[in-house]
Design a protein around this motif. Sequence first.
Motif, PDB file in Angstrom:
ATOM      1  N   GLU A 161      92.477   9.624 -53.152  1.00  0.00           N
ATOM      2  CA  GLU A 161      91.108  10.128 -53.011  1.00  0.00           C
ATOM      3  C   GLU A 161      91.093  11.629 -52.739  1.00  0.00           C
ATOM      4  OE1 GLU A 161      89.458   7.769 -49.915  1.00  0.00           O
ATOM      5  OE2 GLU A 161      88.870   6.119 -51.253  1.00  0.00           O
ATOM      6  N   GLN A 162      92.062  12.091 -51.931  1.00  0.00           N
ATOM      7  CA  GLN A 162      92.149  13.526 -51.653  1.00  0.00           C
ATOM      8  C   GLN A 162      92.488  14.313 -52.910  1.00  0.00           C
ATOM      9  OE1 GLN A 162      91.377  14.948 -48.739  1.00  0.00           O
ATOM     10  NE2 GLN A 162      91.611  16.919 -49.742  1.00  0.00           N
ATOM     11  N   GLN A 163      93.403  13.773 -53.718  1.00  0.00           N
ATOM     12  CA  GLN A 163      93.741  14.440 -54.978  1.00  0.00           C
ATOM     13  C   GLN A 163      92.527  14.503 -55.910  1.00  0.00           C
ATOM     14  OE1 GLN A 163      97.083  12.277 -56.552  1.00  0.00           O
ATOM     15  NE2 GLN A 163      98.549  13.161 -55.112  1.00  0.00           N
ATOM     16  N   ILE A 164      91.791  13.398 -55.966  1.00  0.00           N
ATOM     17  CA  ILE A 164      90.584  13.387 -56.807  1.00  0.00           C
ATOM     18  C   ILE A 164      89.569  14.397 -56.303  1.00  0.00           C
ATOM     19  CG2 ILE A 164      88.618  11.968 -57.517  1.00  0.00           C
ATOM     20  CD1 ILE A 164      90.502   9.547 -57.468  1.00  0.00           C
ATOM     21  N   GLN A 165      89.416  14.457 -54.973  1.00  0.00           N
ATOM     22  CA  GLN A 165      88.470  15.412 -54.396  1.00  0.00           C
ATOM     23  C   GLN A 165      88.893  16.849 -54.671  1.00  0.00           C
ATOM     24  OE1 GLN A 165      85.585  14.565 -52.963  1.00  0.00           O
ATOM     25  NE2 GLN A 165      85.090  16.727 -52.849  1.00  0.00           N
ATOM     26  N   ASN A 166      90.212  17.108 -54.587  1.00  0.00           N
ATOM     27  CA  ASN A 166      90.720  18.448 -54.891  1.00  0.00           C
ATOM     28  C   ASN A 166      90.423  18.832 -56.342  1.00  0.00           C
ATOM     29  OD1 ASN A 166      91.697  18.666 -52.292  1.00  0.00           O
ATOM     30  ND2 ASN A 166      93.776  18.027 -52.835  1.00  0.00           N
ATOM     31  N   GLU A 167      90.603  17.864 -57.250  1.00  0.00           N
ATOM     32  CA  GLU A 167      90.293  18.135 -58.651  1.00  0.00           C
ATOM     33  C   GLU A 167      88.800  18.408 -58.838  1.00  0.00           C
ATOM     34  OE1 GLU A 167      92.268  18.523 -61.179  1.00  0.00           O
ATOM     35  OE2 GLU A 167      94.097  18.128 -60.064  1.00  0.00           O
ATOM     36  N   LYS A 168      87.970  17.638 -58.129  1.00  0.00           N
ATOM     37  CA  LYS A 168      86.525  17.863 -58.216  1.00  0.00           C
ATOM     38  C   LYS A 168      86.150  19.237 -57.690  1.00  0.00           C
ATOM     39  CE  LYS A 168      84.974  13.036 -57.953  1.00  0.00           C
ATOM     40  NZ  LYS A 168      84.205  12.045 -57.153  1.00  0.00           N
ATOM     41  N   ASP A 169      86.780  19.622 -56.558  1.00  0.00           N
ATOM     42  CA  ASP A 169      86.491  20.938 -55.981  1.00  0.00           C
ATOM     43  C   ASP A 169      86.914  22.059 -56.929  1.00  0.00           C
ATOM     44  OD1 ASP A 169      85.528  19.661 -53.770  1.00  0.00           O
ATOM     45  OD2 ASP A 169      87.357  19.896 -52.587  1.00  0.00           O
ATOM     46  N   ALA A 170      88.104  21.897 -57.540  1.00  0.00           N
ATOM     47  CA  ALA A 170      88.567  22.904 -58.488  1.00  0.00           C
ATOM     48  C   ALA A 170      87.638  22.998 -59.695  1.00  0.00           C
ATOM     49  CB  ALA A 170      89.993  22.580 -58.940  1.00  0.00           C
ATOM     50  N   HIS A 171      87.191  21.820 -60.159  1.00  0.00           N
ATOM     51  CA  HIS A 171      86.249  21.812 -61.295  1.00  0.00           C
ATOM     52  C   HIS A 171      84.930  22.479 -60.913  1.00  0.00           C
ATOM     53  CE1 HIS A 171      84.105  20.378 -64.830  1.00  0.00           C
ATOM     54  NE2 HIS A 171      83.174  19.868 -64.030  1.00  0.00           N
ATOM     55  N   GLU A 172      84.468  22.223 -59.683  1.00  0.00           N
ATOM     56  CA  GLU A 172      83.207  22.819 -59.240  1.00  0.00           C
ATOM     57  C   GLU A 172      83.334  24.335 -59.122  1.00  0.00           C
ATOM     58  OE1 GLU A 172      79.236  22.504 -58.317  1.00  0.00           O
ATOM     59  OE2 GLU A 172      80.634  20.931 -58.942  1.00  0.00           O
ATOM     60  N   ILE A 173      84.482  24.812 -58.611  1.00  0.00           N
ATOM     61  CA  ILE A 173      84.695  26.256 -58.496  1.00  0.00           C
ATOM     62  C   ILE A 173      84.709  26.903 -59.877  1.00  0.00           C
ATOM     63  CG2 ILE A 173      86.389  28.008 -57.836  1.00  0.00           C
ATOM     64  CD1 ILE A 173      87.170  26.196 -55.488  1.00  0.00           C
ATOM     65  N   THR A 174      85.415  26.259 -60.829  1.00  0.00           N
ATOM     66  CA  THR A 174      85.452  26.785 -62.193  1.00  0.00           C
ATOM     67  C   THR A 174      84.063  26.802 -62.812  1.00  0.00           C
ATOM     68  OG1 THR A 174      87.693  25.892 -62.448  1.00  0.00           O
ATOM     69  CG2 THR A 174      86.527  26.508 -64.456  1.00  0.00           C
ATOM     70  N   LYS A 175      83.295  25.743 -62.549  1.00  0.00           N
ATOM     71  CA  LYS A 175      81.933  25.672 -63.078  1.00  0.00           C
ATOM     72  C   LYS A 175      81.068  26.790 -62.519  1.00  0.00           C
ATOM     73  CE  LYS A 175      77.956  22.548 -63.316  1.00  0.00           C
ATOM     74  NZ  LYS A 175      77.438  21.213 -62.904  1.00  0.00           N
ATOM     75  N   LYS A 176      81.195  27.063 -61.219  1.00  0.00           N
ATOM     76  CA  LYS A 176      80.403  28.125 -60.601  1.00  0.00           C
ATOM     77  C   LYS A 176      80.812  29.497 -61.134  1.00  0.00           C
ATOM     78  CE  LYS A 176      79.372  25.653 -56.327  1.00  0.00           C
ATOM     79  NZ  LYS A 176      79.569  25.593 -54.865  1.00  0.00           N
ATOM     80  N   LYS A 177      82.118  29.691 -61.361  1.00  0.00           N
ATOM     81  CA  LYS A 177      82.569  30.960 -61.927  1.00  0.00           C
ATOM     82  C   LYS A 177      82.007  31.151 -63.331  1.00  0.00           C
ATOM     83  CE  LYS A 177      86.863  31.465 -59.301  1.00  0.00           C
ATOM     84  NZ  LYS A 177      88.345  31.544 -59.356  1.00  0.00           N
ATOM     85  N   LEU A 178      81.999  30.064 -64.123  1.00  0.00           N
ATOM     86  CA  LEU A 178      81.433  30.166 -65.466  1.00  0.00           C
ATOM     87  C   LEU A 178      79.939  30.469 -65.412  1.00  0.00           C
ATOM     88  CD1 LEU A 178      83.246  27.185 -67.271  1.00  0.00           C
ATOM     89  CD2 LEU A 178      83.625  29.622 -67.626  1.00  0.00           C
ATOM     90  N   GLU A 179      79.241  29.831 -64.458  1.00  0.00           N
ATOM     91  CA  GLU A 179      77.815  30.126 -64.316  1.00  0.00           C
ATOM     92  C   GLU A 179      77.586  31.577 -63.934  1.00  0.00           C
ATOM     93  OE1 GLU A 179      76.445  27.359 -61.447  1.00  0.00           O
ATOM     94  OE2 GLU A 179      76.390  25.647 -62.833  1.00  0.00           O
ATOM     95  N   SER A 180      78.437  32.070 -63.015  1.00  0.00           N
ATOM     96  CA  SER A 180      78.305  33.471 -62.614  1.00  0.00           C
ATOM     97  C   SER A 180      78.576  34.405 -63.782  1.00  0.00           C
ATOM     98  CB  SER A 180      79.276  33.770 -61.464  1.00  0.00           C
ATOM     99  OG  SER A 180      79.227  35.129 -61.112  1.00  0.00           O
ATOM    100  N   ARG A 181      79.613  34.079 -64.567  1.00  0.00           N
ATOM    101  CA  ARG A 181      79.925  34.902 -65.740  1.00  0.00           C
ATOM    102  C   ARG A 181      78.791  34.839 -66.766  1.00  0.00           C
ATOM    103  NH1 ARG A 181      82.822  39.085 -66.344  1.00  0.00           N
ATOM    104  NH2 ARG A 181      84.443  38.067 -65.103  1.00  0.00           N
ATOM    105  N   THR A 182      78.195  33.663 -66.918  1.00  0.00           N
ATOM    106  CA  THR A 182      77.058  33.531 -67.845  1.00  0.00           C
ATOM    107  C   THR A 182      75.899  34.404 -67.410  1.00  0.00           C
ATOM    108  OG1 THR A 182      77.718  31.249 -68.346  1.00  0.00           O
ATOM    109  CG2 THR A 182      75.464  31.892 -68.887  1.00  0.00           C
ATOM    110  N   LEU A 183      75.637  34.427 -66.117  1.00  0.00           N
ATOM    111  CA  LEU A 183      74.556  35.274 -65.603  1.00  0.00           C
ATOM    112  C   LEU A 183      74.855  36.751 -65.842  1.00  0.00           C
ATOM    113  CD1 LEU A 183      73.736  33.480 -62.236  1.00  0.00           C
ATOM    114  CD2 LEU A 183      72.362  33.518 -64.301  1.00  0.00           C
ATOM    115  N   GLU A 184      76.118  37.135 -65.656  1.00  0.00           N
ATOM    116  CA  GLU A 184      76.488  38.532 -65.900  1.00  0.00           C
ATOM    117  C   GLU A 184      76.286  38.893 -67.376  1.00  0.00           C
ATOM    118  OE1 GLU A 184      80.442  39.100 -64.574  1.00  0.00           O
ATOM    119  OE2 GLU A 184      79.963  38.827 -62.445  1.00  0.00           O
TER     120      GLU A 184
END
Length: 282
Positions: free
Chosen positions: A205-228
């Motif tokens: 479960e911790q590994q899955i959560q870590n993957e979710k967190d990494a995916h969420e961080i990547t998603k937020k970075k892409l959103e930030s880049r899209t806004l830029e």
Amino acid sequence: MNPNSSRSHCCFTLQLEITDKTGKKCRGNLNLIDLAGSEKIAKTGAEGTTLEEAKKINLSLTTLSRVIQALSEKGRAPYRESTLTRLLQNSLGGNSKTCMMVGLSPHIDNLDETITTLRFAQSCSRIQNTIKKNTVLSTAELQALLEAAKREIAQYKNGGRPVVEMNDVEIQTQESTEEELWNYDDSAKEEKIQVEISGQIQVLEQQIQNEKDAHEITKKKLESRTLEIESMNERVEYMTTKAAEYEQQMTIYKQSHEKVFIQQNTIENLERKLITVENEAS
């Protein structure tokens, strides 16, 4: 950019404490913060003491932006790099309900500041605080928790079997028969296997959560880049419009200049003819 500005942050903290009839206390702080606006030295032309004040304000606001960016990306926030962020640590990502309002300028000269402020507000909106009530238990509640902890420790020492209390003396249950002990050993082995399986499940479960967190961080970075990119496209569109307006103005100016040039030539020709007529008349 405001000549009447105090060029400083204003921080007001109100500490509240409520005590009920049982002695339980609830505590809380109300923070009211008025942040000074950032200044561009190239625009304000600040000098001397005003320049040093503007530098310190911009430095504290930069640190605040870094803290909010780190919290929005679930990273380590550099609270201790500024007195302002250290003071607001509990309000930013802590046990607080936080409301932030930003001021914008509709003037075209402040376009860069407006875009930066909107990005700052968007980063703030990504922060999620975990709120819980700040309570101090009464003496009776603390005593009850202590007694419950003692009973749990005694039960653990007794091999998980219940302990009977009488006149503050702990009387353990009768010894189990041989068959009961055998069943107890089996249940202990089963419990051990369940603990191991539970541990493996927690790791997965911790590994899955870590993957979710990494995916969420990547998603937020892409959103930030899209806004830029969208912001850059807006700037390009704005500059293109301005260039077209400038080109149109230049065309009008050239046409006007050509008309003036033609009129000047006409006037010069008329003057030459007038001189010729006067000479012939004389």
